[in-house]
Write a protein that holds these residues in place. Structure first.
Motif, PDB file in Angstrom:
ATOM      1  N   VAL A 158      11.871   7.332  -4.325  1.00 35.47           N
ATOM      2  CA  VAL A 158      12.226   8.044  -3.143  1.00 35.47           C
ATOM      3  C   VAL A 158      11.247   8.790  -2.648  1.00 35.47           C
ATOM      4  O   VAL A 158      11.061   9.307  -1.607  1.00 35.47           O
ATOM      5  N   LEU A 159      10.389   9.591  -3.477  1.00 32.14           N
ATOM      6  CA  LEU A 159       9.287  10.414  -3.253  1.00 32.14           C
ATOM      7  C   LEU A 159       8.288   9.645  -2.284  1.00 32.14           C
ATOM      8  O   LEU A 159       7.845  10.192  -1.367  1.00 32.14           O
ATOM      9  N   LEU A 160       7.998   8.489  -2.657  1.00 28.57           N
ATOM     10  CA  LEU A 160       7.053   7.599  -1.831  1.00 28.57           C
ATOM     11  C   LEU A 160       7.512   7.564  -0.617  1.00 28.57           C
ATOM     12  O   LEU A 160       7.066   7.389   0.525  1.00 28.57           O
ATOM     13  N   ALA A 161       8.942   7.205  -0.494  1.00 29.72           N
ATOM     14  CA  ALA A 161       9.393   6.876   0.951  1.00 29.72           C
ATOM     15  C   ALA A 161       9.588   8.072   1.687  1.00 29.72           C
ATOM     16  O   ALA A 161       9.391   8.012   2.841  1.00 29.72           O
ATOM     17  N   SER A 162       9.950   9.366   1.078  1.00 27.63           N
ATOM     18  CA  SER A 162      10.032  10.681   1.799  1.00 27.63           C
ATOM     19  C   SER A 162       8.642  11.250   2.265  1.00 27.63           C
ATOM     20  O   SER A 162       8.663  11.765   3.131  1.00 27.63           O
ATOM     21  N   PHE A 163       7.591  11.206   1.218  1.00 33.92           N
ATOM     22  CA  PHE A 163       6.469  11.810   1.354  1.00 33.92           C
ATOM     23  C   PHE A 163       5.221  10.751   0.798  1.00 33.92           C
ATOM     24  O   PHE A 163       4.735  11.105  -0.003  1.00 33.92           O
ATOM     25  N   PRO A 164       5.163   9.894   1.631  1.00 33.47           N
ATOM     26  CA  PRO A 164       4.141   8.803   1.331  1.00 33.47           C
ATOM     27  C   PRO A 164       2.720   9.366   1.289  1.00 33.47           C
ATOM     28  O   PRO A 164       2.018   8.840   0.147  1.00 33.47           O
ATOM     29  N   ALA A 165       2.330   9.888   2.330  1.00 34.39           N
ATOM     30  CA  ALA A 165       0.835  10.449   2.085  1.00 34.39           C
ATOM     31  C   ALA A 165       0.567  11.375   0.769  1.00 34.39           C
ATOM     32  O   ALA A 165      -0.385  10.992  -0.040  1.00 34.39           O
ATOM     33  N   GLU A 166       1.378  12.212   0.667  1.00 27.57           N
ATOM     34  CA  GLU A 166       1.254  12.994  -0.531  1.00 27.57           C
ATOM     35  C   GLU A 166       1.578  12.479  -1.604  1.00 27.57           C
ATOM     36  O   GLU A 166       0.638  12.733  -2.808  1.00 27.57           O
ATOM     37  N   MET A 167       2.414  11.453  -1.687  1.00 32.76           N
ATOM     38  CA  MET A 167       2.524  10.740  -2.953  1.00 32.76           C
ATOM     39  C   MET A 167       1.176   9.850  -3.346  1.00 32.76           C
ATOM     40  O   MET A 167       0.639   9.616  -4.425  1.00 32.76           O
ATOM     41  N   LEU A 168       0.676   9.303  -2.322  1.00 34.89           N
ATOM     42  CA  LEU A 168      -0.596   8.504  -2.496  1.00 34.89           C
ATOM     43  C   LEU A 168      -1.866   9.402  -2.918  1.00 34.89           C
ATOM     44  O   LEU A 168      -2.823   8.854  -3.540  1.00 34.89           O
ATOM     45  N   ILE A 169      -1.806  10.581  -2.520  1.00 39.40           N
ATOM     46  CA  ILE A 169      -3.044  11.270  -2.774  1.00 39.40           C
ATOM     47  C   ILE A 169      -2.629  11.752  -4.205  1.00 39.40           C
ATOM     48  O   ILE A 169      -3.512  11.521  -5.030  1.00 39.40           O
ATOM     49  N   VAL A 170      -1.526  11.701  -4.654  1.00 38.07           N
ATOM     50  CA  VAL A 170      -1.130  12.232  -6.174  1.00 38.07           C
ATOM     51  C   VAL A 170      -1.639  10.655  -6.869  1.00 38.07           C
ATOM     52  O   VAL A 170      -2.226  10.976  -8.003  1.00 38.07           O
ATOM     53  N   VAL A 171      -1.388   9.682  -6.503  1.00 36.05           N
ATOM     54  CA  VAL A 171      -1.406   8.552  -7.285  1.00 36.05           C
ATOM     55  C   VAL A 171      -3.053   8.218  -7.309  1.00 36.05           C
ATOM     56  O   VAL A 171      -3.482   7.775  -8.355  1.00 36.05           O
ATOM     57  N   SER A 172      -3.823   8.417  -6.133  1.00 35.43           N
ATOM     58  CA  SER A 172      -5.160   8.251  -6.148  1.00 35.43           C
ATOM     59  C   SER A 172      -5.833   9.168  -7.219  1.00 35.43           C
ATOM     60  O   SER A 172      -6.739   8.599  -8.043  1.00 35.43           O
ATOM     61  N   LEU A 173      -5.451  10.356  -7.007  1.00 35.92           N
ATOM     62  CA  LEU A 173      -6.322  11.329  -8.076  1.00 35.92           C
ATOM     63  C   LEU A 173      -5.824  11.201  -9.435  1.00 35.92           C
ATOM     64  O   LEU A 173      -6.558  11.601 -10.225  1.00 35.92           O
ATOM     65  N   ALA A 174      -4.665  10.785  -9.544  1.00 37.64           N
ATOM     66  CA  ALA A 174      -4.350  10.427 -10.948  1.00 37.64           C
ATOM     67  C   ALA A 174      -5.095   9.303 -11.760  1.00 37.64           C
ATOM     68  O   ALA A 174      -5.585   9.404 -12.926  1.00 37.64           O
ATOM     69  N   TYR A 175      -5.109   8.366 -10.824  1.00 35.13           N
ATOM     70  CA  TYR A 175      -5.837   7.252 -10.965  1.00 35.13           C
ATOM     71  C   TYR A 175      -7.387   7.352 -11.442  1.00 35.13           C
ATOM     72  O   TYR A 175      -8.054   6.875 -12.590  1.00 35.13           O
ATOM     73  N   LEU A 176      -8.023   8.291 -10.677  1.00 36.06           N
ATOM     74  CA  LEU A 176      -9.508   8.558 -10.880  1.00 36.06           C
ATOM     75  C   LEU A 176      -9.429   9.430 -12.181  1.00 36.06           C
ATOM     76  O   LEU A 176     -10.514   9.502 -12.885  1.00 36.06           O
ATOM     77  N   ALA A 177      -8.347  10.292 -12.274  1.00 34.23           N
ATOM     78  CA  ALA A 177      -8.506  11.180 -13.734  1.00 34.23           C
ATOM     79  C   ALA A 177      -8.313  10.349 -14.886  1.00 34.23           C
ATOM     80  O   ALA A 177      -8.604  10.984 -15.843  1.00 34.23           O
ATOM     81  N   LEU A 178      -7.755   9.329 -14.664  1.00 33.79           N
ATOM     82  CA  LEU A 178      -7.358   8.429 -16.155  1.00 33.79           C
ATOM     83  C   LEU A 178      -8.628   7.759 -16.311  1.00 33.79           C
ATOM     84  O   LEU A 178      -8.512   7.168 -17.612  1.00 33.79           O
TER      85      LEU A 178
END
Length: 275
Positions: free
Chosen positions: A229-249
């Motif tokens: 739901v969040l990805l459909a509503s806020f795609p750019a913001e969610m992709l930012i979170v996913v990208s930063l989380a992946y780099l932090a992992l």
């Protein structure tokens, strides 16, 4: 006699008849169809990027990543894995996660740097090709320990394609002003992600995630639904979170890999069979 038909021998025709024309089971066809759909999504992303419709191009690359994650699981579930499917998957991955995101970033921003921007694009595409080639070689290595299947060597190509577009997500979300130094940072970031792809830094693999425990099944289902739901509503913001989380992992995956490697090295060797 004239008018009579001479007997016709058929050995030549028999030799020319194609052999091996037999039907393939559906379990071999379905995974390859999914791979071709992913390839179509990657090529469609290039088309929309050339038209300046960057949001749709990003969604097409995401669709290719989802389909890429499905084809292998479908092949394993149907027991339809084949060498042909593996080669087709690698070629599709190079287009979807090497060429498509690189051209998308070039059409969006890096073209203003001309040769420098194009060089960054080439480095990323070459890194994706090398990463996929190394994966194909290492997958048949019989000397790999069993625990190493939990990790990828270097950033996987689908993850690299999603993470490398982080500057575009930031632009889509915050509408940052364009400047030459900002574009130079984008080029440097693209080369940085390319370096992660060809490096030997271990990354967690999601291909060996086990079954979900029954007692937290509802919680996991709710979390997945909330993310969608969040990805459909806020795609750019969610992709930012996913990208930063992946780099932090990444540091955590490095530490886990080293711990398992140390445990494996410290374990006593198996005793030789007694005669």
């Amino acid at each position: 006699m004239e008018g009579e038909t001479a007997p016709v021998s058929h050995p030549v025709q028999a030799r020319l008849k194609p052999r091996g024309l037999r039907s393939l089971p559906l379990r071999f066809v379905v995974p390859n169809v999914v791979t071709l759909l992913a390839l179509c999504a990657g090529l469609t992303a290039i088309r929309f990027a050339a038209d300046g419709r960057y949001e749709i191009a990003v969604l097409a690359i995401l669709a290719a990543a989802v389909l890429d994650g499905m084809d292998g699981r479908i092949a394993r579930a149907l027991k339809g894995s084949s060498r042909f499917g593996a080669e087709l998957d690698s070629l599709a991955d190079f287009i979807d996660f090497g060429v498509a995101p690189a051209l998308l970033l070039f059409f969006w921003s890096l073209h203003t740097l001309k040769t420098v921007g194009w060089t960054a694009v080439l480095i990323f595409a070459i890194a994706a090709a090398l990463r996929l080639a190394r994966f194909n070689v290492m997958i048949d290595d019989p000397n790999k320990p069993a625990w190493s299947a939990r990790f990828f060597t270097g950033m996987p190509a689908p993850a690299g394609a999603i993470v490398v577009m982080l500057p575009l997500y930031l632009q889509m979300s915050f509408n940052l002003p364009d400047s030459r130094w900002q574009t130079a940072l984008v080029a440097a970031y693209v080369v940085f992600v390319a370096g992660l792809m060809v490096s030997r830094i271990p990354h967690y693999s999601g291909k060996h995630i086990g079954r979900v425990p029954r007692d937290i099944f509802i919680l996991v289902l709710f979390a997945v639904a909330a993310i969608l739901v969040l990805l459909a509503s806020f795609p750019a913001e969610m992709l930012i979170v996913v990208s930063l989380a992946y780099l932090a992992l990444i540091p955590f995956s490095v530490r886990a890999y080293r711990r398992l490697a140390e445990q494996d090295a410290a374990a006593p060797p198996p005793e030789a069979d007694k005669a």
